[in-house]
Write an enzyme that holds these catalytic residues in place. Structure first.
Site, PDB file in Angstrom:
ATOM      1  N   GLN A 239       1.220  -1.052  -0.112  1.00  0.00           N
ATOM      2  CA  GLN A 239       0.201  -0.042   0.061  1.00  0.00           C
ATOM      3  C   GLN A 239       1.259   1.104   0.379  1.00  0.00           C
ATOM      4  OE1 GLN A 239      -4.308  -0.100   1.775  1.00  0.00           O
ATOM      5  NE2 GLN A 239      -3.011   0.271   3.144  1.00  0.00           N
ATOM      6  N   GLU A 242       1.798   2.919  -3.515  1.00  0.00           N
ATOM      7  CA  GLU A 242       0.923   4.384  -4.073  1.00  0.00           C
ATOM      8  C   GLU A 242       1.149   5.748  -3.050  1.00  0.00           C
ATOM      9  OE1 GLU A 242      -2.951   2.894  -5.199  1.00  0.00           O
ATOM     10  OE2 GLU A 242      -1.966   0.791  -6.184  1.00  0.00           O
ATOM     11  N   GLU A 243       1.343   4.773  -1.957  1.00  0.00           N
ATOM     12  CA  GLU A 243       1.570   6.255  -1.271  1.00  0.00           C
ATOM     13  C   GLU A 243       2.178   7.017  -1.924  1.00  0.00           C
ATOM     14  OE1 GLU A 243       0.475   6.185   3.106  1.00  0.00           O
ATOM     15  OE2 GLU A 243       1.991   7.353   3.600  1.00  0.00           O
ATOM     16  N   ARG A 244       3.527   7.083  -1.556  1.00  0.00           N
ATOM     17  CA  ARG A 244       4.910   7.211  -2.380  1.00  0.00           C
ATOM     18  C   ARG A 244       4.877   7.731  -3.291  1.00  0.00           C
ATOM     19  NH1 ARG A 244       8.080   2.674   1.337  1.00  0.00           N
ATOM     20  NH2 ARG A 244       7.243   3.902   3.361  1.00  0.00           N
ATOM     21  N   VAL A 247       2.271  10.982  -3.506  1.00  0.00           N
ATOM     22  CA  VAL A 247       2.985  12.336  -2.145  1.00  0.00           C
ATOM     23  C   VAL A 247       4.672  12.838  -2.949  1.00  0.00           C
ATOM     24  CG1 VAL A 247       4.986  12.636  -0.628  1.00  0.00           C
ATOM     25  CG2 VAL A 247       2.859  11.469  -0.399  1.00  0.00           C
TER      26      VAL A 247
END
Ligand code: FAD
Length: 387
Positions: A239, A242-244, A247
């Site tokens: 997960q 995708e977060e990185r 950002v």
């Protein structure tokens, strides 16, 4: 990354929602220290933007991840990174594991209404005693019949004061190694025992509600667990990719905007009989910063293409997150310098950019953690390989 007419269309839709529903209100929300999460998420949900890569069966658009990146870059143009983060948590950070590994019932109950913008989600990984060191979290979910009973606390939770549910990383086995003893569990925020300890008072992200939460004998059905028991750490690492990438894309555009407004300001502000921008040191610096941004953008697009192709992009995503985080520590300050006294005026967005963009090197994994991950992927870390 191949850019099509459909990517342009999605970007236009995102910018329209921002123009209609955020720009007229953002300064008020920043002053008030909160934004109306349900109202705003609904606008994005109605425009189909909260489930770009999610299955159509749950209301998503079922597009590939390159579209999510176009969306994230467009969100970077919101002149308050707290808002783009809050929307990113909803669209890209709290739902990938649920979409990939959750049961159909769990997806109907939580994923579909989150994509529609009817419910607000949050992601609960960090704790007061463990942010960088995710494996050492203390929050514990004890099995009791068909339920889990959860105790612990989570820190720095974006949307924490307004969320309807949280995707919570918990320890579910005390007798197993730290990387194989955790589960991701969906916890409705109105469950007895969930307490909002405080909305955190920060130097940045004023309009985003970042909260500390406590869980005191919180009982949820075991069916709220995402996927298999004790695979939560692995799911969260997936997960995080995708977060990185989110950002990186969001911060790229925000920093590009800092350069653009600085060009505008220095072009019209005259010192010693000529525009500030006419000094070679100034236009060279802005050209240098834009070059650095474009290099990171190329890495982001390469990582996106690989991710769309089904590859694990932990290394590329962490490299890109590290580079954008490093640039974020100086680009806003270097732009702000050329504004003189105007740079510290609250009425000029560059002063908010200077505060907000600072988080890029810390949130979603600090720069040092990105280097830890890259070193593990390179096989040169003295500890375990992977990450
Ligand atoms: C506004 C905001 C919103 C956030 N939203 C969320 C959210 O929604 N959900 C969530 O789960 N978390 C969220 N976070 C938490 C964020 O991801 C953490 O702050 C971040 O991972 C760093 O953890 P920490 O603050 O505990 O720092 P620590 O772990 O205490 O680390 C402090 C510093 O030590 C250094 N460091 C750490 N490890 C190493 C190492 N191995 N080698 C060298 N140096 C090291 C780094 O410079 C790091 O910044 C948010 C944070 C903020 C500030």
């Amino acid at each position: 990354m191949l850019r099509t007419h459909e990517h342009d269309e999605l970007e236009r839709t995102t910018l329209r929602v921002i123009k209609d529903h955020i720009l007229p209100n953002v300064d008020d929300w920043e002053r008030e220290g909160i934004f109306p999460a349900h109202e705003l998420m609904k606008k994005f949900g109605d425009a189909g933007l909260l489930g770009i890569t999610k299955p159509e069966a749950y209301g998503g658009l079922d597009l590939d991840f390159s579209y999510e990146m176009v969306f994230a870059e467009a969100l970077g143009s919101i002149p308050a990174s707290g808002l783009s983060s809050a929307i990113g948590v909803q669209s890209t950070m709290c739902t990938p594991a649920l979409a990939a590994h959750g049961s159909d019932a769990l997806k109907r109950e939580y994923l579909a209404p989150t994509i529609a913008g009817d419910r607000v989600g949050a992601i609960g990984v960090s704790e007061p005693g463990a942010g960088s060191d995710v494996a050492n979290i203390r929050t514990n979910a004890r099995r009791d019949g068909d339920d889990y009973v959860i105790n612990g606390s989570k820190m720095w939770i974006t949307n924490g004061a307004q969320a309807d549910w949280i995707c919570l990383l918990c320890n579910t086995a005390s007798d197993r190694p730290k990387h194989g003893n955790k589960s991701l569990i969906i916890v409705p925020m109105d469950t007895p025992g969930v307490q909002l300890s405080r909305k955190l008072d920060k130097m940045l992200y004023f309009s985003s509600d970042t909260a500390q939460l406590f869980f005191d004998d919180v009982r949820v059905p075991a069916s709220n667990r995402i996927g298999e028991e004790n695979l939560g750490f692995t799911y969260q690492m997936e997960q995080f990719q995708e977060e990185r990438l989110f950002v990186v894309a969001r911060s790229l555009r925000a920093m590009e905007m800092a350069i653009e407004v600085t060009i505008d300001y220095t072009r019209q502000r005259e010192v010693f009989g000529k525009p500030v921008l006419a000094n070679q040191v100034v236009y060279h610096k802005l050209a240098e910063l834009q070059s650095e941004l474009e290099a990171i953008r190329s890495l982001l697009y390469r990582a996106t293409e690989a991710y769309v192709g089904g590859e694990n992009v932990t290394k590329l995503a962490s490299m890109a997150k590290f580079l954008i985080g490093k640039l974020a520590m100086r680009l806003p300050a270097e732009c702000q310098q050329y504004w003189g006294g105007q740079g510290v005026m609250n009425e000029n967005w560059i002063s908010r950019a200077y505060r907000d963009i600072r988080l890029t090197s810390i949130g979603g994994g600090a720069n040092e953690i990105m280097l830890e991950v890259v070193a593990k992927q390179m096989g040169i870390h003295p500890g375990r390989r992977g990450g």
